[in-house]
Scaffold this active site. Structure first.
Site, short mmCIF file in Angstrom:
data_model
loop_
_atom_site.label_atom_id
_atom_site.label_comp_id
_atom_site.label_asym_id
_atom_site.label_seq_id
_atom_site.Cartn_x
_atom_site.Cartn_y
_atom_site.Cartn_z
N ASN A 32 0.00 53.62 38.27
CA ASN A 32 0.21 52.98 39.57
C ASN A 32 -0.67 53.70 40.59
OD1 ASN A 32 1.09 51.92 41.96
ND2 ASN A 32 3.17 52.76 41.84
N TRP A 33 -1.75 53.04 40.97
CA TRP A 33 -2.70 53.68 41.89
C TRP A 33 -2.19 53.72 43.32
CZ3 TRP A 33 -8.11 51.13 40.49
CH2 TRP A 33 -8.44 51.48 39.17
N LYS A 34 -1.15 52.96 43.61
CA LYS A 34 -0.65 52.85 44.99
C LYS A 34 -1.81 52.43 45.90
CE LYS A 34 3.03 55.96 43.69
NZ LYS A 34 4.02 56.95 44.05
N HIS A 70 9.36 48.83 43.35
CA HIS A 70 9.04 50.26 43.43
C HIS A 70 9.81 50.87 44.61
CE1 HIS A 70 6.86 53.99 44.03
NE2 HIS A 70 6.45 53.87 42.78
N GLU A 74 8.94 52.80 46.84
CA GLU A 74 8.21 52.78 48.11
C GLU A 74 8.33 51.41 48.79
OE1 GLU A 74 4.56 54.41 46.54
OE2 GLU A 74 5.64 56.29 46.22
N GLU A 123 12.44 55.66 37.82
CA GLU A 123 11.71 56.60 38.67
C GLU A 123 12.66 57.22 39.68
OE1 GLU A 123 7.22 55.68 38.74
OE2 GLU A 123 8.16 54.52 40.32
N GLY A 153 6.01 62.15 43.35
CA GLY A 153 5.07 62.88 44.20
C GLY A 153 5.54 64.27 44.60
N SER A 208 6.20 62.48 38.85
CA SER A 208 5.51 63.75 38.56
C SER A 208 5.16 63.91 37.07
CB SER A 208 6.33 64.93 39.08
OG SER A 208 6.47 64.84 40.49
N GLY A 234 1.86 58.06 38.83
CA GLY A 234 1.27 57.86 40.15
C GLY A 234 0.04 58.74 40.32
N GLY A 235 0.21 59.86 40.99
CA GLY A 235 -0.91 60.74 41.35
C GLY A 235 -1.84 61.06 40.17
O1 LIG Z 1 5.77 56.50 41.92
C1 LIG Z 1 5.25 56.81 40.86
C2 LIG Z 1 4.65 55.80 40.00
O2 LIG Z 1 5.03 54.52 40.35
C3 LIG Z 1 5.20 58.22 40.42
O3 LIG Z 1 4.33 58.90 41.26
P1 LIG Z 1 3.88 60.40 40.87
O4 LIG Z 1 3.42 60.35 39.42
O5 LIG Z 1 2.75 60.70 41.82
O6 LIG Z 1 5.06 61.28 41.04
#
Ligand SMILES: O=C(CO)COP(=O)(O)O
Length: 262
Positions: free
Chosen positions: A12-14, A104, A106, A174, A180, A220, A241-242
């Site tokens: 997930n590149w956000k 998600h 977010e 998640e 994050g 993470s 994510g990251g």
């Molecule tokens: O929200 C995420 C993937 O959708 C997880 O993010 P991180 O891997 O950066 O913690």
């Protein structure tokens, strides 16, 4: 008979990487995995770029027949009409998106997305032949007040209400406190919740669907911890994510069996 679920590593590149950066990234990721002779039967790979990148990613993946899937980070509950700023599942289907992330944390937190909307979006994805990646997870406060499973289980129940299980779903657990933060859940915590979520799928959509559905862990995830999650029987992959923005790290996560001797 037990179904073998192919592990799924989803990035997930956000709100990162424009369409030019997306082309370079996907091309390099494909080279990196080809160099390492990655067996895609061992782990399916998909990226979730911003909407504005999807046409470019589609063109590249299709022209070079790359074995990398892609999807959107959200989808509208509506198919067309006066919904400024929203993206129809019909448009995503035209871009050959296999998946769409739905619910998600977010989107739930920053855009006030409710369980009812998440449910409507799951149905919208299905109407257009797109597999929803349904995200659920508890906050740190929820964890303290209710333990790890209660909130994700309630969110999944709502998300799957009236859904046709034969159209395919992926579920991503998640924990909000792990996203994050650099502080992932333990594999045992992820397994406990993943097992509870699989029971909800069995109850609402039947045992066969529960057996076939991939439940991912997200929060993470890194190359250094992926193998420990994938050892758990109910964890079938990761929503990253990251670490999905770094080609070497993401490629290493995809090849989780290679670098930890799992
Ligand atoms: O929200 C995420 C993937 O959708 C997880 O993010 P991180 O891997 O950066 O913690």
């Amino acid at each position: 008979m037990a179904v073998k679920r192919t592990p799924f590593i989803a990035g997930n590149w956000k709100m990162n990487l424009d369409h030019l950066q997306a082309i370079a990234f996907v091309q390099k990721l494909a080279w990196s995995l080809a160099d390492a002779k990655h067996d895609f039967a061992e782990a399916e790979v998909a990226v979730f770029p911003p909407f504005t990148d999807l046409r470019s990613v589609q063109t590249l993946v299709s022209a070079d027949s790359l074995p990398i899937g892609y999807g959107a980070q959200d989808v509208s509950a509506h198919d067309s009409g006066a919904f400024t700023g929203e993206i129809s599942g019909a448009f995503l289907a035209k871009l050959d998106c296999r998946y769409a992330i739905i619910g998600h944390s977010e989107r739930r937190t920053l855009h006030g997305e409710s369980d009812t909307e998440v449910n409507a979006k799951v149905k919208a994805a299905h109407r257009h032949g797109i597999v929803p990646v349904v995200c659920v997870g508890e906050t740190a406060d929820d964890l303290e007040a209710h333990g790890p499973s209660a909130v994700p289980v309630a969110q999944l129940r709502a998300a799957l209400d009236g859904v046709d299980g034969s159209r395919g779903i992926v579920v991503a657990y998640e924990p909000v406190w792990a996203i994050g933060s650099g502080q992932a859940a333990t594999p045992a915590q992820a397994e406990q919740v993943a097992a509870a979520l699989r029971s909800v799928i069995a109850e609402l959509l039947g045992d066969d669907v529960a057996e076939a559905t991939r439940v991912l862990y997200g929060g993470s995830v890194k190359a250094a911890n992926i193998a420990s999650f994938l050892r758990e029987p109910n964890v079938d992959g990761a929503l990253v994510g990251g670490a999905s923005l770094d080609i070497d790290e993401f490629s290493s996560i995809v090849r989780f069996k290679k670098h930890v001797g799992a």
